[in-house]
Design a protein around this motif. Structure first.
Motif, mmCIF file in Angstrom:
data_model
loop_
_atom_site.group_PDB
_atom_site.id
_atom_site.type_symbol
_atom_site.label_atom_id
_atom_site.label_comp_id
_atom_site.label_asym_id
_atom_site.label_seq_id
_atom_site.Cartn_x
_atom_site.Cartn_y
_atom_site.Cartn_z
ATOM 1 N N PHE A 151 -38.716 -24.168 11.741
ATOM 2 C CA PHE A 151 -38.832 -23.330 12.934
ATOM 3 C C PHE A 151 -38.272 -24.079 14.137
ATOM 4 N N LEU A 152 -38.062 -23.354 15.222
ATOM 5 C CA LEU A 152 -37.541 -23.932 16.454
ATOM 6 C C LEU A 152 -38.682 -24.471 17.309
ATOM 7 N N ARG A 153 -38.455 -25.647 17.858
ATOM 8 C CA ARG A 153 -39.425 -26.269 18.753
ATOM 9 C C ARG A 153 -38.654 -26.898 19.910
ATOM 10 N N TYR A 154 -39.217 -26.828 21.112
ATOM 11 C CA TYR A 154 -38.494 -27.265 22.302
ATOM 12 C C TYR A 154 -39.092 -28.563 22.850
ATOM 13 N N LEU A 155 -38.918 -29.623 22.046
ATOM 14 C CA LEU A 155 -39.341 -30.964 22.423
ATOM 15 C C LEU A 155 -38.183 -31.938 22.202
ATOM 16 N N PRO A 156 -38.157 -33.035 22.961
ATOM 17 C CA PRO A 156 -37.122 -34.057 22.769
ATOM 18 C C PRO A 156 -37.546 -35.070 21.720
ATOM 19 N N GLU A 157 -36.641 -35.969 21.393
ATOM 20 C CA GLU A 157 -36.969 -37.062 20.474
ATOM 21 C C GLU A 157 -38.134 -37.872 21.009
ATOM 22 N N ARG A 158 -38.088 -38.167 22.309
ATOM 23 C CA ARG A 158 -39.174 -38.908 22.945
ATOM 24 C C ARG A 158 -39.533 -38.234 24.262
ATOM 25 N N LEU A 159 -40.815 -38.101 24.489
ATOM 26 C CA LEU A 159 -41.281 -37.594 25.766
ATOM 27 C C LEU A 159 -40.998 -38.614 26.868
ATOM 28 N N TRP A 191 -32.680 -23.657 32.936
ATOM 29 C CA TRP A 191 -32.620 -25.087 32.611
ATOM 30 C C TRP A 191 -31.745 -25.226 31.370
ATOM 31 N N ALA A 192 -30.513 -25.641 31.592
ATOM 32 C CA ALA A 192 -29.558 -25.703 30.487
ATOM 33 C C ALA A 192 -29.818 -26.886 29.564
ATOM 34 N N GLY A 193 -30.556 -27.892 30.047
ATOM 35 C CA GLY A 193 -30.782 -29.085 29.253
ATOM 36 C C GLY A 193 -32.074 -29.098 28.461
ATOM 37 N N ALA A 194 -32.739 -27.955 28.346
ATOM 38 C CA ALA A 194 -33.991 -27.917 27.585
ATOM 39 C C ALA A 194 -33.751 -28.387 26.148
ATOM 40 N N PRO A 195 -34.583 -29.289 25.616
ATOM 41 C CA PRO A 195 -34.358 -29.810 24.261
ATOM 42 C C PRO A 195 -34.645 -28.766 23.195
ATOM 43 N N VAL A 196 -33.929 -28.849 22.081
ATOM 44 C CA VAL A 196 -34.100 -27.915 20.964
ATOM 45 C C VAL A 196 -34.110 -28.707 19.660
ATOM 46 N N GLN A 197 -35.114 -28.470 18.832
ATOM 47 C CA GLN A 197 -35.194 -29.075 17.508
ATOM 48 C C GLN A 197 -35.489 -27.994 16.469
ATOM 49 N N VAL A 198 -35.065 -28.242 15.231
ATOM 50 C CA VAL A 198 -35.544 -27.492 14.072
ATOM 51 C C VAL A 198 -36.473 -28.436 13.310
ATOM 52 N N VAL A 199 -37.721 -28.024 13.131
ATOM 53 C CA VAL A 199 -38.711 -28.874 12.460
ATOM 54 C C VAL A 199 -39.453 -28.049 11.408
ATOM 55 N N ASP A 200 -40.183 -28.736 10.546
ATOM 56 C CA ASP A 200 -41.112 -28.049 9.649
ATOM 57 C C ASP A 200 -42.341 -28.914 9.450
ATOM 58 N N ARG A 201 -43.340 -28.342 8.791
ATOM 59 C CA ARG A 201 -44.539 -29.087 8.426
ATOM 60 C C ARG A 201 -44.283 -29.782 7.097
ATOM 61 N N ASP A 202 -44.610 -31.052 7.041
ATOM 62 C CA ASP A 202 -44.361 -31.874 5.859
ATOM 63 C C ASP A 202 -45.260 -31.402 4.711
ATOM 64 N N PRO A 203 -44.697 -31.006 3.549
ATOM 65 C CA PRO A 203 -45.538 -30.579 2.425
ATOM 66 C C PRO A 203 -46.547 -31.636 1.992
ATOM 67 N N ALA A 204 -46.208 -32.916 2.159
ATOM 68 C CA ALA A 204 -47.122 -33.981 1.755
ATOM 69 C C ALA A 204 -48.252 -34.192 2.756
ATOM 70 N N GLU A 205 -48.034 -33.717 3.984
ATOM 71 C CA GLU A 205 -49.027 -33.897 5.051
ATOM 72 C C GLU A 205 -48.804 -32.803 6.089
ATOM 73 N N PRO A 206 -49.361 -31.596 5.864
ATOM 74 C CA PRO A 206 -49.009 -30.431 6.684
ATOM 75 C C PRO A 206 -49.281 -30.558 8.179
ATOM 76 N N ASP A 207 -50.111 -31.516 8.589
ATOM 77 C CA ASP A 207 -50.331 -31.711 10.019
ATOM 78 C C ASP A 207 -49.210 -32.525 10.676
ATOM 79 N N ARG A 208 -48.280 -33.033 9.881
ATOM 80 C CA ARG A 208 -47.178 -33.839 10.399
ATOM 81 C C ARG A 208 -45.903 -33.013 10.403
ATOM 82 N N PHE A 209 -45.116 -33.124 11.481
ATOM 83 C CA PHE A 209 -43.869 -32.380 11.595
ATOM 84 C C PHE A 209 -42.682 -33.278 11.277
#
Length: 378
Positions: A262-270, A346-364
């Motif tokens: 899914f799409l998430r709008y976070l950068p590599e590092r805050l 805001w043209a510079g808003a960060p965009v990522q595609v992430v998922d929940r890790d099958p081995a640890e669903p609370d981790r993205f």
């Protein structure tokens, strides 16, 4: 358009407060969890502004209205907040609702900084009054399409409900993929049960299914139907609109909800501010904050800077959008005109595609990103 003058200062304040109207979905059929995260970010930022001295010595106050994902409710809320003399509007998560609110705010001469609604056509005509933090749908969903193609998926089925937002997403995907040899197959979820959709999916030969539907209904039953259909064991399920971001998704689906990009709008590092805000939001929410909570915080951070610089006059606030330069939780925020977008963006808003890790669903897991965010787990 001709912008009406702001109400007198006495009408703008409750005591000495500078007031901002906040639009958030807090009851069904709105996405309540998203609304709670958005509101938490807004409220934390207001507390931080006031702890730092407020707006030139005046406290900042949030006047919250529940939109319940209903455009008419949102329009009525905008009219009420305008009468109450708020300096500006903030918030909203649902795109169709935000569009209704933006149109009414523009007509009333009320500045609106939209936090989380991505629909490109946020207003019918270009306006100086409205600005937006999240990336437009055309940008985010094209990045998602790039992810699909890079992962080897070119024959894509979309299970979609009737909606301006879902139709816009389908069109973006279809046009972008067609130019690159891909195909989009549309499945009308107003006419199909989950079982019937699975049959159609098998017949289509698609290698990926995208859920362009509401949450939890019918998204959760659709995921369960596909996950437990042996004919579809190899198909990728995707949810570009971000349904798996929130805890409710993992609670309702457990292991079935993992490995759904899914799409998430976070950068590599805050930013350093973002790291501090993340800690405070985690304590406030009693769970990890979503990107929506950061969008809420950044909305108030921007509006506070505008209010400090130009006061609570609505016309002057709107004139300041192109001069904004604010360090937010996810990077420096500046607004510009983007081709095809009718509001300040805001043209510079960060965009990522992430998922929940099958081995640890609370981790993205970060699967794909627009810039430097590739390949990182968290």
């Amino acid at each position: 358009m001709s912008t009406p003058p702001s109400p007198p200062a006495a009408e703008q304040t409750d005591g000495s407060a500078v007031r901002i109207g906040a639009l958030v979905p807090l009851t069904r059929p709105g996405w309540v969890e998203a609304g709670q995260h958005l509101l938490s970010g807004l409220e934390l930022a207001v507390r931080d502004v006031n702890d730092a001295g407020g707006i030139v010595g005046r406290p900042l106050e949030l006047v919250v209205r529940d939109t319940a994902a209903d455009p008419h409710t949102a329009e009525a809320a905008v009219e009420e907040l305008a009468r109450l003399g708020v300096a500006a509007l903030a918030g909203e998560y649902h795109s169709v609702v935000a569009r209704a609110a933006a149109g009414r705010a523009d007509a009333l001469g009320l500045p609106f900084l939209c936090s989380s609604a991505v629909l490109d056509a946020l207003t019918e005509q270009p306006t100086e009054l409205i600005a937006r933090l999240c990336p437009p749908q055309s940008r985010g969903w094209r990045i998602y399409a790039d992810f699909l193609l890079s992962a080897g998926y070119s024959r894509i089925a979309v299970a979609a409900q009737p909606s301006v937002y879902w139709a816009s997403g389908t069109r973006i995907l279809r046009d972008y993929l067609a130019e690159r040899g891909g195909t989009v197959i549309e499945l009308d979820m107003s006419a199909l049960t989950p079982a019937a959709m699975c049959d159609e999916l098998v017949d289509s030969g698609a290698t990926a299914l995208l859920l362009l539907v509401g949450h939890p209904e019918p998204a959760v039953p659709l995921v369960k139907a596909v996950r437990h259909d042996q004919r579809l064991a190899e198909i990728l399920i995707g949810a570009p609109a971000g349904q798996p971001e929130f805890t409710e998704w993992a609670t309702l689906l457990s292991d079935d909800g993992a490995a759904i990009p899914f799409l998430r709008y976070l950068p590599e590092r805050l930013t350093p501010l973002g790291e501090r805000v993340e800690t405070a939001l985690r304590e406030q929410l009693a769970e990890a904050p979503s990107f929506v909570a950061f969008e809420g915080y950044d909305t108030i951070a921007v509006l506070a800077e505008v209010l400090r610089s130009h006061g609570a006059d609505r016309t002057r606030i709107a004139e300041f959008w192109p001069r904004v330069a604010v360090e937010g939780t996810r990077g420096q925020i500046q607004f510009s005109r983007t081709p095809g977008i009718s509001v300040w963006q805001w043209a510079g808003a960060p965009v990522q595609v992430v998922d929940r890790d099958p081995a640890e669903p609370d981790r993205f897991r970060i699967l794909h990103a627009d810039s430097r965010d590739r390949g990182r787990d968290e």
